[in-house]
Design a protein around this motif. Structure first.
Motif, PDB file in Angstrom:
ATOM      1  N   ASP A   1       5.628  -0.158  13.311  1.00 28.65           N
ATOM      2  CA  ASP A   1       5.979   1.427  13.492  1.00 28.65           C
ATOM      3  C   ASP A   1       7.076   1.706  12.392  1.00 28.65           C
ATOM      4  N   PRO A   2       7.905   0.872  11.853  1.00 27.53           N
ATOM      5  CA  PRO A   2       8.976   1.374  11.138  1.00 27.53           C
ATOM      6  C   PRO A   2       8.080   1.710   9.595  1.00 27.53           C
ATOM      7  N   GLN A   3       7.151   1.022   9.405  1.00 31.67           N
ATOM      8  CA  GLN A   3       6.257   1.412   8.201  1.00 31.67           C
ATOM      9  C   GLN A   3       5.710   2.492   8.291  1.00 31.67           C
ATOM     10  N   ILE A   4       5.031   2.838   9.540  1.00 31.49           N
ATOM     11  CA  ILE A   4       4.309   3.879   9.785  1.00 31.49           C
ATOM     12  C   ILE A   4       5.209   5.075   9.622  1.00 31.49           C
ATOM     13  N   ASP A   5       6.532   5.097  10.214  1.00 28.92           N
ATOM     14  CA  ASP A   5       7.603   6.127   9.959  1.00 28.92           C
ATOM     15  C   ASP A   5       7.740   6.570   8.399  1.00 28.92           C
ATOM     16  N   LYS A   6       7.834   5.538   7.728  1.00 36.79           N
ATOM     17  CA  LYS A   6       7.955   5.647   6.272  1.00 36.79           C
ATOM     18  C   LYS A   6       6.908   6.242   5.683  1.00 36.79           C
ATOM     19  N   ALA A   7       5.718   5.671   6.031  1.00 37.48           N
ATOM     20  CA  ALA A   7       4.519   6.400   5.300  1.00 37.48           C
ATOM     21  C   ALA A   7       4.476   7.909   5.575  1.00 37.48           C
TER      22      ALA A   7
ATOM     23  N   ALA B   1       0.702  -1.427  -0.155  1.00 39.33           N
ATOM     24  CA  ALA B   1       0.091   0.052   0.064  1.00 39.33           C
ATOM     25  C   ALA B   1       0.848   0.990  -0.105  1.00 39.33           C
ATOM     26  N   ILE B   2       1.866   1.338   0.889  1.00 34.65           N
ATOM     27  CA  ILE B   2       2.728   2.193   0.622  1.00 34.65           C
ATOM     28  C   ILE B   2       3.463   2.554  -0.577  1.00 34.65           C
ATOM     29  N   ALA B   3       4.035   1.697  -1.063  1.00 32.11           N
ATOM     30  CA  ALA B   3       4.325   1.744  -2.411  1.00 32.11           C
ATOM     31  C   ALA B   3       3.612   2.351  -3.498  1.00 32.11           C
ATOM     32  N   THR B   4       2.310   2.065  -3.348  1.00 29.72           N
ATOM     33  CA  THR B   4       1.385   2.595  -4.406  1.00 29.72           C
ATOM     34  C   THR B   4       1.057   4.179  -4.357  1.00 29.72           C
TER      35      THR B   4
END
Length: 333
Positions: free
Chosen positions: A107-113, A87-90
């Motif tokens: 949380d690491p993915q949330i930081d990235k988002a 989803a983040i990649a889109t």
């Protein structure tokens, strides 16, 4: 006289101008149009609880106008994390997620988002560390305060079942999942033990998590091995919906064992009316779909901070099930 009239007209114009400026923004249909959102209903497509969340998402999509892509995860935390990366990649504008994987994994993915300008919010299972960090930027939570909800159900069930010191209670839950989701099962156990009950615990395995029918043999085995069980708590909406199946498979008569669980569904309403299900705490999962979409739209369009909404405010039992059953049939409640 003419000057007085001019002055009066000027005052009237000023008043009209002040009135119109007070209502400068008119209501706008589809005011979130053009916003792209990724939404996670949690379970399998068409599954109990997940479908109620999905229905809430779809209604919000229709009402507000964003474009929404859905990710069904079979309640599997690893699947959720993999889908979250997709989803983040889109490069969507916002993500409505379920926090089952927990803060440490998510949380690491949330930081990235957020670093990419993607707004992130949660439903059903909280991610309190990330919410504390990103709440002002739009991260909220819509759902039950899980430990408190588990404790409330356990305490009420123990009281109604007449649990006394040494009485056996079977809790079928997800304690091993840890985090906020696991804390709900912990709350159930703590409440029953405080009432004096002896808890027989069974972790919901992956197959039963995805398909409650897969757990029928497990339920029958636990009940046969422990014939003194007075109370059963199913800490999972899909398992609660399957209580009638489990009870019949174990040759239990209505009322023989007190059943308590989470979440309404058409089958749960029927089990209550048939006398098998005695108590349900209603998380109102429809709101766990609708409100996160609203949250993301409000933040994206107007910069509002994250919503924090407790959706688990009531019990359903034989006395009030008739009021809820028609909505449960529509998979709204």
């Amino acid at each position: 006289m003419r000057n007085l009239m001019l002055r009066a007209t000027g005052v009237a114009l000023l008043v009209c101008g002040a009135a119109s400026s007070a209502y400068a923004t008119d209501p706008t249909a589809k005011w979130c149009q053009g916003v792209k959102i990724a939404a996670f209903p949690g379970g399998p497509q068409g599954g109990v609880f997940a479908n109620n969340v999905y229905n809430g998402y779809r209604q919000a999509e229709l009402d507000l106008g964003p474009s929404v892509t859905y990710y069904f995860s079979n309640w599997d935390p690893n699947t959720m994390l993999n889908q979250l990366q997709q989803a983040i990649a889109t490069k969507v504008d916002g993500i409505a997620f379920m926090g089952h994987p927990g803060d440490d994994a998510t949380d690491p993915q949330i930081d990235k988002a957020f670093a990419q300008g993607i707004i992130f919010t949660t439903a059903n299972t909280a991610l309190p560390k990330a919410q504390a960090k990103y709440g002002p930027e739009g991260m909220g939570y819509v759902g039950a305060p899980n430990h408190a909800a588990g404790y409330a159900l356990g305490a009420e069930a123990a009281k109604r079942a007449g649990i006394k010191s040494g009485d056996e209670a079977f809790v079928w839950g997800l304690k091993g999942q840890g985090g906020d989701r696991g804390s709900r099962t912990v709350g159930v156990i703590e409440a029953i033990e405080k009432a004096g009950g002896k808890v027989i615990y069974q972790e919901i395995d992956k197959a039963t998590d995805a398909d409650p029918n897969a757990g029928t043999a497990t339920f029958v085995g636990v009940m046969k091995a422990n014939p003194g069980i007075k109370l059963v708590v199913t800490d999972h909406g899909a398992l609660t919906a399957n209580v009638g199946v489990y009870a019949r498979a174990a040759s239990l008569k209505p009322g023989q064992v007190f059943f308590a669980g989470f979440d309404m569904s058409p089958n749960t309403a029927k089990a209550i009316k048939d006398g098998y299900q005695d108590l349900v705490i209603d998380q109102q999962p429809y709101l766990q779909g609708y409100l996160p979409i609203l949250n993301l739209c409000l933040t994206k369009k107007y910069g509002f901070s994250g919503l924090d909404v407790n959706t688990a405010g009531a019990f359903v039992d034989p006395k009030n099930v008739d009021a809820v059953a028609p909505l449960a049939a529509k998979e709204i409640r």
